[in-house]
Every structure is written in C-alpha cells, then in structure tokens.
Design a protein around this motif. Sequence first.
Motif, mmCIF file in Angstrom:
data_model
loop_
_atom_site.group_PDB
_atom_site.id
_atom_site.type_symbol
_atom_site.label_atom_id
_atom_site.label_comp_id
_atom_site.label_asym_id
_atom_site.label_seq_id
_atom_site.Cartn_x
_atom_site.Cartn_y
_atom_site.Cartn_z
ATOM 1 N N VAL A 8 0.813 -1.243 0.131
ATOM 2 C CA VAL A 8 0.154 0.045 0.024
ATOM 3 C C VAL A 8 1.035 1.344 0.070
ATOM 4 O O VAL A 8 1.579 1.317 0.728
ATOM 5 N N ILE A 9 0.552 2.170 -0.763
ATOM 6 C CA ILE A 9 1.315 3.353 -0.953
ATOM 7 C C ILE A 9 0.809 4.345 0.203
ATOM 8 O O ILE A 9 -0.493 4.654 0.469
ATOM 9 N N THR A 10 1.828 4.766 1.138
ATOM 10 C CA THR A 10 1.335 5.487 2.351
ATOM 11 C C THR A 10 2.156 6.706 2.291
ATOM 12 O O THR A 10 3.217 6.959 2.450
ATOM 13 N N LYS A 11 1.143 7.812 2.322
ATOM 14 C CA LYS A 11 1.716 9.225 2.179
ATOM 15 C C LYS A 11 1.390 9.904 3.577
ATOM 16 O O LYS A 11 0.050 10.043 4.130
ATOM 17 N N VAL A 12 2.386 10.102 4.440
ATOM 18 C CA VAL A 12 1.927 10.599 5.844
ATOM 19 C C VAL A 12 2.600 12.101 6.295
ATOM 20 O O VAL A 12 3.827 12.167 5.853
ATOM 21 N N ALA A 13 1.913 12.968 6.792
ATOM 22 C CA ALA A 13 2.177 14.353 7.093
ATOM 23 C C ALA A 13 2.073 14.359 8.581
ATOM 24 O O ALA A 13 0.862 14.130 9.069
ATOM 25 N N VAL A 14 3.129 14.766 9.281
ATOM 26 C CA VAL A 14 3.127 14.661 10.864
ATOM 27 C C VAL A 14 3.318 15.891 11.161
ATOM 28 O O VAL A 14 4.215 16.650 10.821
ATOM 29 N N TYR A 15 2.309 16.506 12.362
ATOM 30 C CA TYR A 15 2.694 17.877 12.637
ATOM 31 C C TYR A 15 3.776 17.909 13.806
ATOM 32 O O TYR A 15 3.903 17.288 14.882
ATOM 33 N N GLY A 16 4.681 18.985 13.623
ATOM 34 C CA GLY A 16 5.927 18.837 14.519
ATOM 35 C C GLY A 16 7.203 19.219 13.693
ATOM 36 O O GLY A 16 7.250 19.288 12.505
ATOM 37 N N VAL A 17 8.176 19.597 14.717
ATOM 38 C CA VAL A 17 9.511 19.823 14.077
ATOM 39 C C VAL A 17 10.626 18.916 14.660
ATOM 40 O O VAL A 17 10.087 18.158 15.605
ATOM 41 N N ASP A 18 11.574 18.772 14.124
ATOM 42 C CA ASP A 18 12.547 17.822 14.347
ATOM 43 C C ASP A 18 12.037 16.341 14.516
ATOM 44 O O ASP A 18 12.274 15.675 15.556
ATOM 45 N N LEU A 19 11.210 16.028 13.570
ATOM 46 C CA LEU A 19 10.713 14.727 13.479
ATOM 47 C C LEU A 19 11.572 13.492 13.556
ATOM 48 O O LEU A 19 11.313 12.492 14.157
ATOM 49 N N GLU A 20 12.858 13.655 13.073
ATOM 50 C CA GLU A 20 13.620 12.570 13.020
ATOM 51 C C GLU A 20 13.889 11.987 14.485
ATOM 52 O O GLU A 20 14.218 10.998 14.944
ATOM 53 N N ALA A 21 14.027 13.161 15.589
ATOM 54 C CA ALA A 21 14.405 12.889 16.811
ATOM 55 C C ALA A 21 13.414 12.434 17.632
ATOM 56 O O ALA A 21 13.288 11.548 18.298
ATOM 57 N N GLN A 22 12.116 13.031 17.289
ATOM 58 C CA GLN A 22 10.668 12.558 18.041
ATOM 59 C C GLN A 22 10.433 11.219 17.572
ATOM 60 O O GLN A 22 9.889 10.615 18.616
ATOM 61 N N LEU A 23 10.641 10.760 16.443
ATOM 62 C CA LEU A 23 10.146 9.511 15.890
ATOM 63 C C LEU A 23 11.320 8.779 15.960
ATOM 64 O O LEU A 23 11.745 7.733 14.862
ATOM 65 N N MET B 265 -0.013 7.369 -6.815
ATOM 66 C CA MET B 265 -1.332 7.309 -6.509
ATOM 67 C C MET B 265 -2.164 8.511 -7.010
ATOM 68 O O MET B 265 -3.397 8.426 -7.001
ATOM 69 N N THR B 266 -1.499 9.531 -7.631
ATOM 70 C CA THR B 266 -2.387 10.644 -8.161
ATOM 71 C C THR B 266 -1.679 11.252 -9.414
ATOM 72 O O THR B 266 -0.478 11.021 -9.609
ATOM 73 N N LEU B 267 -2.561 11.324 -10.252
ATOM 74 C CA LEU B 267 -2.018 11.932 -11.580
ATOM 75 C C LEU B 267 -1.298 13.108 -11.579
ATOM 76 O O LEU B 267 -0.269 13.280 -12.379
#
Length: 378
Positions: free
Chosen positions: A159-174, A255-257
């Motif tokens: 499944v193609i998964t496009k994910v937007a996460v709210y926040g900064v420095d996500l590499e550290a938070q995740l 997944m979108t033209l």
Amino acid sequence: MDRDPLRDALQDAGLTSYQADAYITLLEQGMMPAVAVAKRCSVPVSQIYDVLRALERMDYIETFDQDKLHARPREPITVLRELRSRSELMNSAADAIEDRWEQPAVSDHKVSVVKHEETVIDRARDLIRDAESFIELSATVDQFRTLTNALEDARDRGVITKVAVYGVDLEAQLATVSFEETVTELRACRIPGPFLLVADRTQTCFTPNDWANRPFGVLIDDYILSFIFHWYFQTGVWALWETVYEDTDPPYTYMTLEEFVQDVAPLWRDGANVAVTVDGTWADTNDACEITGVVTDIGYPGVYRSEGRPSFEEVAGFLQLTLAVDGDLYSVGGWGTVYEDIEAVQITLEAIEFDEPNSGESADGDDVSAAALESEDD
C-alpha cells in the motif's frame, strides 16, 4: 455486552421484554419510524406505538411526527444513573448503553459523527489494516505512533502511504520508528492541523484535534466526500511542507495523476518516451482495468507556456494523459474522471528513454530515481 444479556439487564431494571428490545434497537440504529423499529425487533407492529410511548414516559426515548411517528433515544443520563445504582450486571449494561450511544454503527451510515477522538483513531487503524491501494494521513506525533503497527502491515502489502506529521525535528521525536517500514513518504508540517485519514478513495476519518470547542469526529464511507477531503490534504497539508523521508527504490508508483505529471512532464517535453502501466477503472462501466502504453500527450492549462516542472496549481484543474496502446489511443484522467476513458487509481513508471543519445540519458524503470525526475524543476 451482547444484546441478550443487555435486554435481560434492562428487564431487571423494570422494562418489559418488548420495551427493552425496542430501546436497544433505537440505540443501535438512531432515529427511525415506529414501523421500522418493529421490523428490526421482536415487537409486533400492532403494539409498537404503545411500547414507544411507554418508553417516552420513562424518559428513555422521545417521539415526534414527520408524516408518520418517529422515535429516537434520549441522551441516557437517567438510564445510566438508575442502572449504575444496581448490581454489577447493571453496571455492565450501563457501559454497553453508553458505548452504543457514543459509537453509532458505521456500517449503517455513509457519514457518522462521533464524540471522541479515540473512536476516530480506532476506526482509522481498522481502515489502514484493510487498505488495498493507498493511504493519505495527517496526524500528530502521538497519533502517528499509535498507528505505526497498522501502517507497517499496510506497507508489507504494497500500500502506498503518504503521511504528514505535525511537528519539528521529527527524526528525533520519531527515532524509534523505522520510516522505511512504515511510510512511502513522510512530510513535516510546522503548523498544527486536524487528524485526517483517506483510504482507498472511499473511506475517511477526521477529527479537528485541539481546534474545536467540543471534541468530535467524522467517519465517512463515500467516494465524493472522500474526494473533498483528499483535496484538502493535497492543497492544505501535503503540497506546503518539506519531505523528511521518501522511498526512492523502484518501481516508481504514483497514486495521483497530478504528482506523476509534475515529475514526468519536463522529461516528456524534452523528447523522452515515457512508458507507464495504469491500473484503474473504465469510466463508462466502472470495471477494473490495467493497460501499459506510451504517453503521447499531457494536457493541462498552460502546458505550452510553462517552463520546468509544472506547478501544483497548473495540474490541479483539468489534467489528462493520452496513452498509445497497441495502435489505439486512450485518455486517462485522475480521481473523479468525467470525460476520459480511464480513471487512474495507480500509475507505475515503466521506462523513460530518449530517441537521440545526446538528448539525455536513456533509462529503464529500474534506473530512474525520484531525484532525477525532479531535477528538471528549473
């Protein structure tokens, strides 16, 4: 609690068998005509009006006329208070009533409004586990974490998964999350926004997070309404923010033209032969189809005036591909196709080749990178 023990508990609380059965039916189904209530439970039609009026006198339900008598459950404050004063069985019955009140049956409604964010997240998790083609998701860091196991399962299924996460420095938070195993692409949104999931073009979950005065959520099972939320995701979330992670390994699937045209149009205008496989549906019959061909035309407003990579605004309106397949030409549109032969659900880039060696580098589908496709921006 199952229906039979709940009915027994309500009878212990003073309701007759018919009254308990009718009340549970209204809790599960919501507002209904009186005759429809009778058809869904054990109460004879000849007695349903007396049963409903008795429940109304006890403040369990309310009735009103709309050409015919309708009934709906009242908010069960009185019911819960009475049941919780009884035995452990009564407490279990109260919990079951509260669950039914707060979580209407999604299968019976195209749009359901629920009271708690947790209900929306739980529904989103189920939809991710059932997804077959693509997922669009915007979420807070904590919401994303709660869904990572389901997202990993979806990625394993292709499944193609496009994910937007709210926040900064996500590499550290995740730091504990493996993006490669969880998402196709992840973007960081610096401005907080709502939780939104669109799955397979028909299913949508939405809750405004911290913006609303009172918490609520919306669960949608509808192609057109999901299309509206998809465009909010594309224009209000996805197109605005930078990419944190992207899967750049072949095959390159869109997944979108709109995204496909943005990447490929500059190379096609420079003379590249672009071969693609389109999985979608025939617009006139809605039957599934799969065709492989070469792009012979890309149509959108301003196509001959634009230089470099087309902007999202240019491709967000009318957009059409023409494919040559075994001597025949087919028109391909995106989500919500009206005039084209095929509505594209998934577009796989098979090859990009130039006729003249010095016009550019020849490449097949295994050699084309997402970075190379975007190198034509200027």
